[in-house]
Design an enzyme around this catalytic site. Structure first.
Site, mmCIF file in Angstrom:
data_model
loop_
_atom_site.group_PDB
_atom_site.id
_atom_site.type_symbol
_atom_site.label_atom_id
_atom_site.label_comp_id
_atom_site.label_asym_id
_atom_site.label_seq_id
_atom_site.Cartn_x
_atom_site.Cartn_y
_atom_site.Cartn_z
ATOM 1 N N HIS A 17 -7.112 28.330 3.910
ATOM 2 C CA HIS A 17 -7.025 28.462 5.368
ATOM 3 C C HIS A 17 -7.211 27.087 6.031
ATOM 4 O O HIS A 17 -6.455 26.708 6.918
ATOM 5 C CB HIS A 17 -8.146 29.355 5.919
ATOM 6 C CG HIS A 17 -8.075 30.802 5.545
ATOM 7 N ND1 HIS A 17 -9.133 31.474 5.025
ATOM 8 C CD2 HIS A 17 -7.068 31.698 5.653
ATOM 9 C CE1 HIS A 17 -8.792 32.741 4.836
ATOM 10 N NE2 HIS A 17 -7.543 32.900 5.200
ATOM 11 N N LYS A 41 -8.107 45.316 6.183
ATOM 12 C CA LYS A 41 -8.008 46.759 5.960
ATOM 13 C C LYS A 41 -9.196 47.241 5.132
ATOM 14 O O LYS A 41 -9.670 48.344 5.284
ATOM 15 C CB LYS A 41 -6.687 47.085 5.263
ATOM 16 C CG LYS A 41 -5.536 47.008 6.237
ATOM 17 C CD LYS A 41 -4.198 46.956 5.513
ATOM 18 C CE LYS A 41 -3.203 46.147 6.289
ATOM 19 N NZ LYS A 41 -3.219 44.704 5.981
ATOM 20 N N ARG A 91 2.216 31.698 1.123
ATOM 21 C CA ARG A 91 1.828 31.407 -0.251
ATOM 22 C C ARG A 91 2.915 31.727 -1.263
ATOM 23 O O ARG A 91 3.228 30.968 -2.135
ATOM 24 C CB ARG A 91 0.552 32.175 -0.622
ATOM 25 C CG ARG A 91 -0.692 31.534 -0.071
ATOM 26 C CD ARG A 91 -1.863 32.441 -0.121
ATOM 27 N NE ARG A 91 -1.711 33.536 0.837
ATOM 28 C CZ ARG A 91 -2.662 34.364 1.188
ATOM 29 N NH1 ARG A 91 -3.844 34.259 0.637
ATOM 30 N NH2 ARG A 91 -2.454 35.304 2.071
ATOM 31 N N SER A 129 -9.006 35.137 0.609
ATOM 32 C CA SER A 129 -10.378 35.570 0.879
ATOM 33 C C SER A 129 -10.801 36.647 -0.112
ATOM 34 O O SER A 129 -11.961 36.693 -0.531
ATOM 35 C CB SER A 129 -10.494 36.115 2.305
ATOM 36 O OG SER A 129 -10.239 35.112 3.234
HETATM 37 P P1 ADP Z 1 -6.414 36.253 3.338
HETATM 38 O O1 ADP Z 1 -4.944 36.543 3.077
HETATM 39 O O2 ADP Z 1 -6.975 35.157 2.520
HETATM 40 O O3 ADP Z 1 -7.268 37.475 3.438
HETATM 41 P P2 ADP Z 1 -6.145 36.040 6.181
HETATM 42 O O4 ADP Z 1 -5.636 37.404 6.396
HETATM 43 O O5 ADP Z 1 -7.356 35.635 6.932
HETATM 44 O O6 ADP Z 1 -6.466 35.613 4.740
HETATM 45 O O7 ADP Z 1 -4.959 35.016 6.412
HETATM 46 C C1 ADP Z 1 -4.781 34.279 7.550
HETATM 47 C C2 ADP Z 1 -3.640 33.305 7.369
HETATM 48 O O8 ADP Z 1 -3.985 32.318 6.419
HETATM 49 C C3 ADP Z 1 -2.336 33.923 6.877
HETATM 50 O O9 ADP Z 1 -1.268 33.291 7.542
HETATM 51 C C4 ADP Z 1 -2.302 33.546 5.413
HETATM 52 O O10 ADP Z 1 -0.991 33.434 4.935
HETATM 53 C C5 ADP Z 1 -2.977 32.191 5.447
HETATM 54 N N1 ADP Z 1 -3.578 31.866 4.181
HETATM 55 C C6 ADP Z 1 -4.545 32.546 3.544
HETATM 56 N N2 ADP Z 1 -4.853 31.943 2.384
HETATM 57 C C7 ADP Z 1 -4.038 30.841 2.293
HETATM 58 C C8 ADP Z 1 -3.847 29.814 1.303
HETATM 59 N N3 ADP Z 1 -4.547 29.823 0.183
HETATM 60 N N4 ADP Z 1 -2.933 28.863 1.553
HETATM 61 C C9 ADP Z 1 -2.208 28.894 2.694
HETATM 62 N N5 ADP Z 1 -2.324 29.833 3.637
HETATM 63 C C10 ADP Z 1 -3.218 30.799 3.447
#
Ligand code: ADP
Length: 163
Positions: A17, A41, A91, A129
């Protein structure tokens, strides 16, 4: 002034992130990291207030990054800011299908809203996450996965956390 909104559940924030937030902060004048109440979720590991505090610690060195929360639809939130762009990390193809669908839904609610995707850095392609929560729940070392300043907090929480 150009403005990016980086949305997500950040439960917890990972280095993946943070990589997207940092890169967005170089492209846009200002970045708002928007922590969504309803984005997860599954049962969240951290409360919204804990997530805000962790994200604030992680972005403390980026002067043009702010943290906000929203309980509702992201496309509605974005209406508050004229010309704001959603910036999301991409990703793998698994992200693509979901994001493509979300983009269409967002456009229906807020036609002016554009979404920009930044390709995930190679070393964070498999980081999420949920991977961090899983690793933390087994007491694994989180070095290289989460910002160092919040690692202890995640480990502490994981000891008490029941999925
Ligand atoms: P996660 O998918 O880790 O539960 P979130 O729902 O909080 O995370 O994702 C928020 C944003 O961060 C989304 O656009 C997701 O694609 C991006 N994101 C999450 N992990 C990564 C990563 N390792 N590299 C690049 N972008 C990421």
């Amino acid at each position: 002034m150009s403005l990016a909104i980086c949305p997500g559940s950040f439960d917890p924030i990972t280095l993946g992130h943070l990589d997207i937030i940092r890169r967005a902060s170089k492209i846009f004048d200002k970045v708002i990291v928007c922590i969504m109440y309803n984005a997860t979720k599954t049962k969240p590991m951290f409360t919204i207030d804990e997530r805000v505090e962790m994200v604030k610690k992680a972005v403390a060195d980026y002067p043009n990054v702010e943290v906000d929360t929203y309980d509702g639809l992201l496309a509605e939130y974005a209406k508050r800011f004229d010309g704001a762009v959603l910036v999301k990390g991409m990703r793998a193809t698994s992200d693509f299908e979901y994001e493509f669908q979300m983009n269409h839904i967002n456009k229906k609610i807020n036609p002016a809203l554009e979404t920009m995707f930044l390709a995930a850095s190679e070393k964070y392609t498999f980081l999420s996450s949920s991977v961090v929560r899983e690793m933390a729940s087994y007491g694994a070392d989180l070095t290289g996965f989460v910002p160092p300043e919040i690692m202890a907090e995640i480990n502490e929480k994981a000891k008490l956390w029941k999925k």
